[in-house]
Structure formats: C-alpha cells, structure tokens
Design a protein around this motif. Structure first.
Motif, PDB file in Angstrom:
ATOM      1  N   LYS A 272       0.812  -1.213   0.000  1.00 28.13           N
ATOM      2  CA  LYS A 272       0.000   0.000   0.000  1.00 28.13           C
ATOM      3  C   LYS A 272       0.844   1.260   0.000  1.00 28.13           C
ATOM      4  N   LEU A 273       2.160   1.087  -0.066  1.00 30.59           N
ATOM      5  CA  LEU A 273       3.068   2.231  -0.093  1.00 30.59           C
ATOM      6  C   LEU A 273       3.570   2.477  -1.507  1.00 30.59           C
ATOM      7  N   PRO A 274       3.777   3.736  -1.899  1.00 25.00           N
ATOM      8  CA  PRO A 274       4.413   4.023  -3.185  1.00 25.00           C
ATOM      9  C   PRO A 274       5.834   3.452  -3.207  1.00 25.00           C
ATOM     10  N   LYS A 275       6.285   3.037  -4.356  1.00 23.20           N
ATOM     11  CA  LYS A 275       7.614   2.421  -4.458  1.00 23.20           C
ATOM     12  C   LYS A 275       8.720   3.370  -4.021  1.00 23.20           C
ATOM     13  N   SER A 276       8.481   4.684  -4.145  1.00 27.46           N
ATOM     14  CA  SER A 276       9.501   5.656  -3.771  1.00 27.46           C
ATOM     15  C   SER A 276       9.654   5.789  -2.255  1.00 27.46           C
ATOM     16  N   ASP A 277       8.712   5.233  -1.496  1.00 24.60           N
ATOM     17  CA  ASP A 277       8.743   5.391  -0.044  1.00 24.60           C
ATOM     18  C   ASP A 277       9.505   4.285   0.678  1.00 24.60           C
ATOM     19  N   TRP A 278       9.866   3.240  -0.002  1.00 22.29           N
ATOM     20  CA  TRP A 278      10.547   2.143   0.664  1.00 22.29           C
ATOM     21  C   TRP A 278      11.574   1.491  -0.266  1.00 22.29           C
ATOM     22  N   ALA A 279      12.447   0.684   0.307  1.00 20.50           N
ATOM     23  CA  ALA A 279      13.473  -0.035  -0.466  1.00 20.50           C
ATOM     24  C   ALA A 279      13.860  -1.294   0.302  1.00 20.50           C
ATOM     25  N   TRP A 280      14.340  -2.277  -0.437  1.00 21.20           N
ATOM     26  CA  TRP A 280      14.776  -3.522   0.193  1.00 21.20           C
ATOM     27  C   TRP A 280      16.064  -3.290   0.972  1.00 21.20           C
ATOM     28  N   ASP A 281      16.206  -4.032   2.065  1.00 20.23           N
ATOM     29  CA  ASP A 281      17.487  -4.026   2.771  1.00 20.23           C
ATOM     30  C   ASP A 281      18.481  -4.836   1.945  1.00 20.23           C
ATOM     31  N   GLY A 282      19.585  -4.218   1.582  1.00 21.28           N
ATOM     32  CA  GLY A 282      20.542  -4.913   0.730  1.00 21.28           C
ATOM     33  C   GLY A 282      20.223  -4.706  -0.730  1.00 21.28           C
ATOM     34  N   PHE A 283      20.371  -5.757  -1.523  1.00 19.20           N
ATOM     35  CA  PHE A 283      20.199  -5.655  -2.971  1.00 19.20           C
ATOM     36  C   PHE A 283      18.931  -6.375  -3.406  1.00 19.20           C
ATOM     37  N   ALA A 284      18.459  -6.055  -4.602  1.00 19.40           N
ATOM     38  CA  ALA A 284      17.146  -6.525  -5.052  1.00 19.40           C
ATOM     39  C   ALA A 284      17.121  -8.005  -5.405  1.00 19.40           C
ATOM     40  N   SER A 285      18.269  -8.608  -5.675  1.00 18.68           N
ATOM     41  CA  SER A 285      18.276 -10.014  -6.113  1.00 18.68           C
ATOM     42  C   SER A 285      18.565 -10.978  -4.964  1.00 18.68           C
ATOM     43  N   LYS A 286      18.301 -10.545  -3.743  1.00 19.61           N
ATOM     44  CA  LYS A 286      18.580 -11.418  -2.600  1.00 19.61           C
ATOM     45  C   LYS A 286      17.713 -12.661  -2.629  1.00 19.61           C
ATOM     46  N   THR A 287      16.432 -12.520  -2.974  1.00 13.28           N
ATOM     47  CA  THR A 287      15.533 -13.666  -3.143  1.00 13.28           C
ATOM     48  C   THR A 287      14.728 -13.461  -4.418  1.00 13.28           C
ATOM     49  N   ILE A 288      13.990 -14.475  -4.819  1.00 12.87           N
ATOM     50  CA  ILE A 288      13.190 -14.338  -6.041  1.00 12.87           C
ATOM     51  C   ILE A 288      12.044 -13.350  -5.835  1.00 12.87           C
ATOM     52  N   VAL A 289      11.589 -13.195  -4.592  1.00 13.23           N
ATOM     53  CA  VAL A 289      10.492 -12.263  -4.310  1.00 13.23           C
ATOM     54  C   VAL A 289      10.922 -10.836  -4.588  1.00 13.23           C
ATOM     55  N   SER A 290      12.102 -10.474  -4.104  1.00 11.98           N
ATOM     56  CA  SER A 290      12.578  -9.108  -4.314  1.00 11.98           C
ATOM     57  C   SER A 290      13.062  -8.882  -5.738  1.00 11.98           C
ATOM     58  N   GLU A 291      13.635  -9.892  -6.371  1.00  7.22           N
ATOM     59  CA  GLU A 291      14.155  -9.708  -7.725  1.00  7.22           C
ATOM     60  C   GLU A 291      13.042  -9.581  -8.752  1.00  7.22           C
ATOM     61  N   TRP A 292      11.980 -10.372  -8.589  1.00  9.77           N
ATOM     62  CA  TRP A 292      10.911 -10.368  -9.590  1.00  9.77           C
ATOM     63  C   TRP A 292       9.638  -9.671  -9.106  1.00  9.77           C
ATOM     64  N   GLY A 293       9.717  -8.973  -7.994  1.00  7.05           N
ATOM     65  CA  GLY A 293       8.597  -8.181  -7.514  1.00  7.05           C
ATOM     66  C   GLY A 293       7.364  -8.991  -7.175  1.00  7.05           C
ATOM     67  N   LEU A 294       7.541 -10.089  -6.443  1.00  9.67           N
ATOM     68  CA  LEU A 294       6.416 -10.962  -6.100  1.00  9.67           C
ATOM     69  C   LEU A 294       5.797 -10.632  -4.752  1.00  9.67           C
ATOM     70  N   GLN A 295       6.324  -9.608  -4.083  1.00 11.93           N
ATOM     71  CA  GLN A 295       5.857  -9.318  -2.726  1.00 11.93           C
ATOM     72  C   GLN A 295       4.389  -8.922  -2.664  1.00 11.93           C
ATOM     73  N   CYS A 296       3.861  -8.369  -3.759  1.00 12.40           N
ATOM     74  CA  CYS A 296       2.468  -7.929  -3.758  1.00 12.40           C
ATOM     75  C   CYS A 296       1.609  -8.771  -4.686  1.00 12.40           C
ATOM     76  N   SER A 297       2.072  -9.969  -4.952  1.00 10.24           N
ATOM     77  CA  SER A 297       1.284 -10.854  -5.809  1.00 10.24           C
ATOM     78  C   SER A 297      -0.073 -11.105  -5.172  1.00 10.24           C
ATOM     79  N   SER A 298      -1.110 -10.945  -5.949  1.00 10.28           N
ATOM     80  CA  SER A 298      -2.466 -11.035  -5.405  1.00 10.28           C
ATOM     81  C   SER A 298      -2.853 -12.447  -4.997  1.00 10.28           C
ATOM     82  N   SER A 299      -2.168 -13.420  -5.501  1.00 13.93           N
ATOM     83  CA  SER A 299      -2.537 -14.804  -5.232  1.00 13.93           C
ATOM     84  C   SER A 299      -1.454 -15.506  -4.435  1.00 13.93           C
ATOM     85  N   ALA A 300      -1.866 -16.213  -3.380  1.00 10.01           N
ATOM     86  CA  ALA A 300      -0.921 -17.027  -2.611  1.00 10.01           C
ATOM     87  C   ALA A 300      -0.374 -18.152  -3.471  1.00 10.01           C
ATOM     88  N   PHE A 301      -1.120 -18.529  -4.495  1.00  6.89           N
ATOM     89  CA  PHE A 301      -0.675 -19.604  -5.385  1.00  6.89           C
ATOM     90  C   PHE A 301       0.623 -19.225  -6.085  1.00  6.89           C
TER      91      PHE A 301
END
Length: 528
Positions: free
Chosen positions: A98-127
């Motif tokens: 619910k936050l704009p992308k400019s308001d937050w950032a990952w700790d470390g680098f974006a490719s630490k996990t697949i969630v941060s690298e491919w932007g899956l953190q806000c995926s609408s489906s748990a599947f």
C-alpha cells in the motif's frame, strides 16, 4: 585280500552326506532374509562404510526440500528518506503493497531472493508465491509414478539413486539461469522429479544390506544425515546472505555432482535385488564384500539354492508386481492407509519448517532449531521401535504433534517464546512419526515391490508438503499467520488414527515375494 565293503560303505556314506548337506542347506536357508542373517547378519567395517556412503545422499535430499525457506522468502525492507507523499511509512507496521515504491526499499540488494528480484511481494494470489515450492514437491510426486518402479525392476536401487542425484544436481545448477518465476518453477519441478526416489532408494538400499538386528541403526544413520543437510542449509544461506539467491543453488548443486561420482564408483548394489533379478555372480560378489564370514563354499551354496528358488517366482514384466500389488486386497488396504497416514505427517513436518517465518523468528536460527530437534527424535524413535510396536508409536506421536500445533493459535499473541516452544514440540512429534513410518513402510511389503510401496508412502508425505506450501503462503497475511497451524494439527491427528488399519511388523522378517508374505501372515493369523 582287501575287503571291498569299506569302499562301498564309504561311497554310500559320501552320497548320503551330500544328500544330508543339501537337505540341511535347504533347512537352514529358507529365504533371502535367512541368508542375510547368516552371511551379513553382523555389522562390520565394510557395511559401515557402505552405510555412510549411501546415507550421504540424504544431505542433498534435505537441502533441496527446504531451499525455498531462503531463496523464496520476502526480505526485510526499510523506509526511504525521500518520502514526498502524505503516506506514513513504518517498516514495522505498514503494508508494503500500500506504499508508493519511492517510499521504501529492500534491505541490501534486489536479487537477494526471487520475491525481491521479480517483484512478487504484492502478488495477489498465494498460489503464485507458493508456486515454486509447490512445483518442486509436485515433481517429487509425479516422479514416483514414472521412475520409482525402475528401482524394483530394471535399474535397481543403486542406479536409480545415481540417476536421481544426477538429475537433481544438474537441474539445480541450471536453475541459476532462470529470469522469471515461471522458468524458475519449471526448474524446481524437474529437480523434484529427479529427487523423487532419493529418500526411498537410500533407506531401502541401507536396510537390504544388513541383518534384521541392524535395520533400526542404519535407519537412524540415514535420518541423521538428513538432519545434517537440514542444519547445514542455514549455514550455507547465512554465508551467502549478502549474495544473490543463485549462490545458494550453486553451493548445494556442485557437492551433489561430486557425490554422484563417489556413488558410482564406491557404492555396491543391494544383494537382495541382484538375486531377485537372477544376477547370481554380482550378488555373490556383493555378499562376499559385506560378509564377515570366510566360508565361501557355504555362501556359494546358499546363493545357488536361493537363486533357483526365488527367481522362479519373479515375472519379467516390470509392471507385473505393481499389478499384483493392487490386485491383492490386503496390499491395497495397506497402501491406502499408509498414504493417508503419510499425508498427515508430511503436512505437519514440512509445514512447520516452511512456515517458520510466520511466527516472526529469525529464519536462520529457526531452521537450525528445527534441524537440531531431529537429533533427539532419533533416540525417541529408537526407543519406540525397540520397546513399543509400530502402530502405538505412530498413533501417539501424531496425536501429540496435533495437540501442540493447535495450541499455537491459543497462546497469547505476545508470548512468542511459548509459540516457538509449541512449534518445536509439534515438529518433534511429526519428525519422530516421519522416521518411524519410513521404517514401517519397508517392513510392510516384500522385496519385489518394497521400493515402489515405500515410494508411495514417501510421496504421500511429499503431497502433504505441496499443500503445506500453499497454506503457508496463504498465511502470509497478518490476519492468517497462525491459521495453518490449526489445519496442521487437525489433519495429523485425524490421519494418525488410520494406523489401526495396518498390521504390526515388529520383529517380523523381511520377505521377498508376495507369496512369502501371504504365507507367513496366514500362518500367523495376521489381520490385514
């Protein structure tokens, strides 16, 4: 003149002695299990080395099972200083989606996990979030139906284990080339297909190389190496915490490739399987390498006699024994009850580890705690199977695990130490049940279908892992974090009661054909 009578008497005596020896041989050696007890019933250095070499496969098996805890996790994040919107950012309470992308950032680098690298953190489906992990376990399930039977027929235990390790390790190394979640999930699926038979081939190969007295010991050895893999994974992940998730795959795939070469050159095949396939010379060679006896003549007679006796009962069709298995009412009932029981155990065992992040604890220490907790489970399992029967052991551990799991949601929200204690107690019960059911499955079926039947039980455990991955992903929301633990507890308790449909196998020999199994159980009035 010399009396010829003594010569005639000597000739008659030799023939009589030869006949008596043959009858005595048939009397002493009635089955492969008898021969195993007579030739390799002890536990020498050769058997110890073989047991260690085979058990090493369990390290890589467990690492692949729990890789997603680190590679598929959502990393921590922080609020940035360039907040130009009216939205209030709080990394402890705010919903990142619910936050704009400019308001937050990952700790470390974006490719630490697949969630941060491919932007899956806000995926609408748990599947979608649980797809890679579920794909891997689904590959394990499907792999059983395609390749598990080969370990009983054409390939054997060793070659099936080798093929599984190669497919798993090669696919795992290729996974680092994935550039989206769909390709990544496909690679995890293929790795799962390769991994499908590792656990089963390992425990079956170990048990079939030792006498009845040492089954429990080699079983514990296999479980110990599985735990070593679970505990080593957090160490590998922690050392690569400042690297991409790809580094973890590299560090787990290369050692598995090296092990495959060791397996090919140094591990021997199961003598039981070799003899059932009519490969007498190889069986003789393997038995001599494992035996503590020096009487080669006695060993040769045993092999020849049993070769003629047992191979006459084996059909050439690689699917004939499976058909035979499901055509027999008692066997169908055992498979069904065993699979239901395994599903409940697998759902809780894997769910407790995969969902450890939902309790808010450090994922490195939490997995280490779960892994180390498997060590006392070995001793508990050993005491249970030595002093109690299999059915009571499974029922008690399943019920206790379920009670502790349900109690997690009843604990006060602020008592985090109580929750982690209940989680560990539930995991201990599920882990002990996991170990017992694998030994139990081996004892329930004869050699001709043992690997396939044990694979069915193991993959029912894996099917529980598939659903637990989805439940854990669905519980990622703040309001549902503890709900999966209620499901885990209820399911393992309900499934645990299916053990009453199975016969007791404590101190029962391992049989080699369906006919032997039925004959023994008919003579002993076993209820199936």
């Amino acid at each position: 003149m010399a009396d010829p009578q003594p010569l005639l008497s000597q000739s008659d005596n030799q023939q009589e002695n030869h006949s008596n020896d043959h009858q005595q041989q048939q009397h002493e050696v009635k089955s492969l299990d008898d021969m195993i007890e007579q030739t390799i019933g002890g536990f020498g250095w050769a058997q110890l080395v073989q047991a260690i070499l085979v058990s090493l496969a369990s390290i890589f098996d467990s690492q692949q099972a729990f890789l997603s805890v680190y590679t598929d996790a959502q990393p921590t994040w922080h609020c940035t200083n360039n907040n130009t919107t009216t939205t209030t950012c709080d990394s402890r309470r705010s919903n990142i989606c619910k936050l704009p992308k400019s308001d937050w950032a990952w700790d470390g680098f974006a490719s630490k996990t697949i969630v941060s690298e491919w932007g899956l953190q806000c995926s609408s489906s748990a599947f979608i979030r649980g797809l890679p992990s579920s794909s891997h376990f689904m590959g394990c399930i499907l792999g059983t139906f395609f390749v598990a039977r080969l370990a009983d027929s054409s390939l054997g235990r060793k070659n099936m284990l080798l093929l599984s390790c190669l497919v798993m390790s090669i696919t795992t190394s290729i996974t680092i080339l994935s550039n989206n979640v769909w390709i990544y999930s496909l690679m995890r699926f293929i790795a799962g297909v390769g991994r499908a038979s590792i656990g089963t081939c390992t425990i079956v190969l170990l048990v079939e190389k030792v006498g009845r007295k040492w089954r429990n010991l080699v079983g514990i050895m296999d479980f110990f190496f599985f735990t070593a893999g679970t505990v080593s994974l957090p160490a590998i992940a922690y050392m690569n915490r400042d690297s991409s998730w790809r580094a973890i795959y590299l560090w787990t795939s290369v050692p598995a490739l090296v092990y495959s070469a060791i397996l090919y050159f140094l591990v021997s095949e199961s003598p039981r399987w070799l003899l059932m396939q009519g490969r007498q010379e190889e069986a003789m060679k393997t038995l001599k390498s494992l035996s503590t006896l020096n009487n080669d003549i006695k060993l040769q007679k045993s092999v020849v006699y049993l070769h003629r006796r047992e191979t006459s009962k084996v059909e050439d069709d690689i699917f004939s024994s499976i058909k035979d298995l499901f055509q027999r009412r008692w066997a169908r009932h055992r498979i069904l009850a065993l699979c239901i029981l395994g599903f409940g155990i697998g759902l809780t065992y894997y769910g407790m580890t995969l969902g450890i992040g939902n309790l808010g604890f450090d994922i490195y220490l939490s997995v280490v705690f779960n892994g180390l907790l498997e060590i006392p489970s070995f001793f508990i399992m050993y005491l249970l199977i030595e002093r109690w029967n299999r059915r009571s052991s499974l029922l008690i551990t399943c019920v206790l695990s379920g009670i502790f799991s349900i109690a997690i949601i009843l604990a006060d929200e602020e008592l985090e130490k109580i929750k982690i204690g209940l989680e560990l107690a539930s995991f201990l019960g599920a882990c002990t049940a996991y170990n017992v059911i694998l030994i139990y499955a081996i004892e329930l079926f004869p050699t001709c279908v043992r690997n396939f039947a044990t694979s069915m039980a193991r993959q029912s455990i894996t099917f529980g892992a598939v659903l637990s991955s989805i439940l854990v992903s669905a519980g990622g929301d703040d309001n549902n974090k503890l709900l999966p633990y209620v499901v885990f507890g209820v399911v393992i308790m309900c499934c645990g009661f299916f053990v009453v449909c199975l016969p007791e196998t404590r101190d029962v020999p391992l049989f080699d054909t369906m006919e032997e199994q039925e004959e023994h159980e008919d003579n002993n009035s076993v209820v199936v």
